[in-house]
Write a protein that holds these residues in place. Structure first.
Motif, PDB file in Angstrom:
ATOM      1  N   VAL A 114     -65.486   3.293 -31.648  1.00 42.49           N
ATOM      2  CA  VAL A 114     -64.438   3.646 -30.691  1.00 42.49           C
ATOM      3  C   VAL A 114     -63.034   3.408 -31.233  1.00 42.49           C
ATOM      4  O   VAL A 114     -62.056   3.883 -30.645  1.00 42.49           O
ATOM      5  CB  VAL A 114     -64.629   2.882 -29.358  1.00 42.49           C
ATOM      6  CG1 VAL A 114     -65.926   3.284 -28.692  1.00 42.49           C
ATOM      7  CG2 VAL A 114     -64.591   1.365 -29.591  1.00 42.49           C
ATOM      8  N   ALA A 115     -62.916   2.682 -32.345  1.00 37.73           N
ATOM      9  CA  ALA A 115     -61.587   2.439 -32.913  1.00 37.73           C
ATOM     10  C   ALA A 115     -61.725   1.963 -34.355  1.00 37.73           C
ATOM     11  O   ALA A 115     -62.762   1.414 -34.748  1.00 37.73           O
ATOM     12  CB  ALA A 115     -60.817   1.404 -32.100  1.00 37.73           C
ATOM     13  N   GLU A 116     -60.683   2.200 -35.139  1.00 35.02           N
ATOM     14  CA  GLU A 116     -60.591   1.673 -36.499  1.00 35.02           C
ATOM     15  C   GLU A 116     -59.727   0.416 -36.489  1.00 35.02           C
ATOM     16  O   GLU A 116     -58.739   0.340 -35.754  1.00 35.02           O
ATOM     17  CB  GLU A 116     -59.957   2.704 -37.435  1.00 35.02           C
ATOM     18  CG  GLU A 116     -60.797   3.939 -37.666  1.00 35.02           C
ATOM     19  CD  GLU A 116     -60.092   4.961 -38.532  1.00 35.02           C
ATOM     20  OE1 GLU A 116     -60.772   5.874 -39.022  1.00 35.02           O
ATOM     21  OE2 GLU A 116     -58.850   4.860 -38.706  1.00 35.02           O
ATOM     22  N   VAL A 117     -60.101  -0.563 -37.303  1.00 28.85           N
ATOM     23  CA  VAL A 117     -59.282  -1.758 -37.453  1.00 28.85           C
ATOM     24  C   VAL A 117     -58.964  -1.964 -38.927  1.00 28.85           C
ATOM     25  O   VAL A 117     -59.510  -1.294 -39.802  1.00 28.85           O
ATOM     26  CB  VAL A 117     -59.982  -3.007 -36.869  1.00 28.85           C
ATOM     27  CG1 VAL A 117     -60.137  -2.875 -35.373  1.00 28.85           C
ATOM     28  CG2 VAL A 117     -61.332  -3.246 -37.538  1.00 28.85           C
ATOM     29  N   CYS A 118     -58.083  -2.892 -39.201  1.00 28.00           N
ATOM     30  CA  CYS A 118     -57.635  -3.109 -40.573  1.00 28.00           C
ATOM     31  C   CYS A 118     -57.024  -4.496 -40.688  1.00 28.00           C
ATOM     32  O   CYS A 118     -56.724  -5.146 -39.676  1.00 28.00           O
ATOM     33  CB  CYS A 118     -56.606  -2.046 -40.959  1.00 28.00           C
ATOM     34  SG  CYS A 118     -55.214  -1.955 -39.805  1.00 28.00           S
ATOM     35  N   LEU A 119     -56.847  -4.940 -41.910  1.00 27.56           N
ATOM     36  CA  LEU A 119     -56.197  -6.215 -42.161  1.00 27.56           C
ATOM     37  C   LEU A 119     -54.839  -6.253 -41.452  1.00 27.56           C
ATOM     38  O   LEU A 119     -54.030  -5.347 -41.599  1.00 27.56           O
ATOM     39  CB  LEU A 119     -55.990  -6.402 -43.668  1.00 27.56           C
ATOM     40  CG  LEU A 119     -55.204  -7.639 -44.100  1.00 27.56           C
ATOM     41  CD1 LEU A 119     -56.009  -8.902 -43.822  1.00 27.56           C
ATOM     42  CD2 LEU A 119     -54.799  -7.553 -45.557  1.00 27.56           C
ATOM     43  N   GLY A 120     -54.626  -7.298 -40.677  1.00 25.89           N
ATOM     44  CA  GLY A 120     -53.369  -7.444 -39.957  1.00 25.89           C
ATOM     45  C   GLY A 120     -53.434  -7.049 -38.497  1.00 25.89           C
ATOM     46  O   GLY A 120     -52.535  -7.395 -37.728  1.00 25.89           O
ATOM     47  N   ALA A 121     -54.483  -6.316 -38.107  1.00 23.90           N
ATOM     48  CA  ALA A 121     -54.631  -5.943 -36.699  1.00 23.90           C
ATOM     49  C   ALA A 121     -54.917  -7.185 -35.867  1.00 23.90           C
ATOM     50  O   ALA A 121     -55.544  -8.148 -36.335  1.00 23.90           O
ATOM     51  CB  ALA A 121     -55.749  -4.928 -36.533  1.00 23.90           C
ATOM     52  N   GLU A 122     -54.468  -7.164 -34.618  1.00 20.98           N
ATOM     53  CA  GLU A 122     -54.698  -8.270 -33.691  1.00 20.98           C
ATOM     54  C   GLU A 122     -55.326  -7.706 -32.433  1.00 20.98           C
ATOM     55  O   GLU A 122     -54.682  -6.971 -31.684  1.00 20.98           O
ATOM     56  CB  GLU A 122     -53.387  -8.994 -33.362  1.00 20.98           C
ATOM     57  CG  GLU A 122     -52.731  -9.627 -34.586  1.00 20.98           C
ATOM     58  CD  GLU A 122     -51.506 -10.444 -34.240  1.00 20.98           C
ATOM     59  OE1 GLU A 122     -51.112 -10.457 -33.053  1.00 20.98           O
ATOM     60  OE2 GLU A 122     -50.968 -11.094 -35.144  1.00 20.98           O
ATOM     61  N   LEU A 123     -56.588  -8.052 -32.197  1.00 20.48           N
ATOM     62  CA  LEU A 123     -57.338  -7.483 -31.087  1.00 20.48           C
ATOM     63  C   LEU A 123     -57.432  -8.467 -29.934  1.00 20.48           C
ATOM     64  O   LEU A 123     -57.794  -9.633 -30.115  1.00 20.48           O
ATOM     65  CB  LEU A 123     -58.758  -7.100 -31.541  1.00 20.48           C
ATOM     66  CG  LEU A 123     -58.857  -6.206 -32.788  1.00 20.48           C
ATOM     67  CD1 LEU A 123     -60.309  -5.846 -33.040  1.00 20.48           C
ATOM     68  CD2 LEU A 123     -58.004  -4.957 -32.637  1.00 20.48           C
ATOM     69  N   ALA A 124     -57.093  -7.983 -28.747  1.00 22.17           N
ATOM     70  CA  ALA A 124     -57.243  -8.816 -27.565  1.00 22.17           C
ATOM     71  C   ALA A 124     -58.724  -9.101 -27.348  1.00 22.17           C
ATOM     72  O   ALA A 124     -59.550  -8.190 -27.373  1.00 22.17           O
ATOM     73  CB  ALA A 124     -56.646  -8.102 -26.348  1.00 22.17           C
TER      74      ALA A 124
END
Length: 294
Positions: free
Chosen positions: A136-146
């Motif tokens: 449902v989504a891409e993430v990466c180094l530095g992302a901050e997920l609730a």
């Protein structure tokens, strides 16, 4: 002008003012004349996808930077055409982005928890705790997920964490094994070059240096010239220093070798200054080195 300082003394990359519309952010009150209308920026954050910041409110205008998922933002103006003039708070950089890329700011338990900081170069959020589930989504180094829960979910020997909108494997948030910014930069080799990019899905030269420095708690400005001004100039490079050129920056691996995102290779690559045709061009254009202040 009637009071205030000349607009020419302000940097339009970090100072929000619109000469045509005579509008500016509130922090410039007293620095610009009274013909401007001053507005208070509103807190926001990036949604589940990387958010492209553009030079103008036009999808065909150049990308100037990116906001990573969950990053803190502030909106200067929401326009009626669906664009927002905003800045990324970690570096103060301004651009225009589509408002649908912003996260909802309604209060909720997920938003009150400390964010889950992603340390993997790349990854995905899944609809369910399974590698077979829908991404449902891409993430990466530095992302901050609730975060949605502190409890891990086990599946097939894998550990999953609930986040806003789905689940991410816990391995994506494990502490970095890299010992310094140079080692981390080397893991980006062959990552595509993308003008204005700031992630392992695609980045530019200053996006790479900013990202690998930030991973070790060293916040840098967005552009190469800003980064050069922020660091202490040194004559001889050591590992982790930055090398500066006209509109370009690289991370030094030692005295001569450098890793950098570049449009010549259209990827992150390693060069030796003075070696080979490209290395000779780089050395000839070298402006100097910068080191993090001690």
């Amino acid at each position: 002008m009637a009071g205030g300082q000349p607009v020419s003394e302000l940097d339009s990359r970090i100072h929000a003012y619109d000469e045509v519309g005579r509008l500016a952010e509130l922090s410039l009150l007293g620095r610009l004349d009274t013909s401007f209308r001053f507005v208070e920026p509103v807190a926001a954050r990036c949604g589940a996808a990387r958010l492209s910041l553009r030079a103008r409110p036009d999808a065909h205008s150049p990308q100037v930077s990116e906001a990573l998922p969950g990053e803190a933002l502030e909106v200067i103006v929401r326009r009626p055409d669906g664009w927002a003039w905003l800045r990324t708070l970690h570096d103060g950089y301004l651009g225009f982005a589509r408002v649908e890329g912003l996260a909802e700011q309604s209060p909720g338990a997920a938003l009150q928890r400390p964010p889950l900081k992603i340390t993997a170069l790349r990854g995905h959020v899944y609809a369910q705790p399974s590698i077979k589930a829908q991404k449902v989504a891409e993430v990466c180094l530095g992302a901050e997920l609730a975060g949605g829960s502190d409890e891990m979910v086990s599946e097939g020997g894998r550990q999953w964490l609930a986040v806003e909108g789905g689940f991410v494997q816990a391995v994506c948030a494990e502490p970095l094994s890299d010992t310094d910014s140079a080692a981390l930069a080397l893991r980006f080799v062959d990552t595509p070059y993308v003008w204005g990019g700031r992630s392992a899905w695609g980045l530019d030269c200053s996006g790479l240096s900013q990202l690998v420095y930030a991973a070790f708690g060293r916040g840098l400005p967005r552009d190469a010239d800003q980064q050069q001004a922020a660091l202490r100039p040194v004559d001889t490079a050591q590992r982790g220093d930055l090398a500066f050129f006209d509109g370009h920056v690289g991370v030094m691996l030692g005295g001569e070798r450098m890793v950098h995102a570049n449009a010549t290779q259209m990827a992150v690559s390693v060069e030796t200054l003075g070696e080979g045709e490209y290395g000779k061009r780089l050395k000839a254009g070298l402006l100097g080195f910068g080191r993090w202040p001690v």
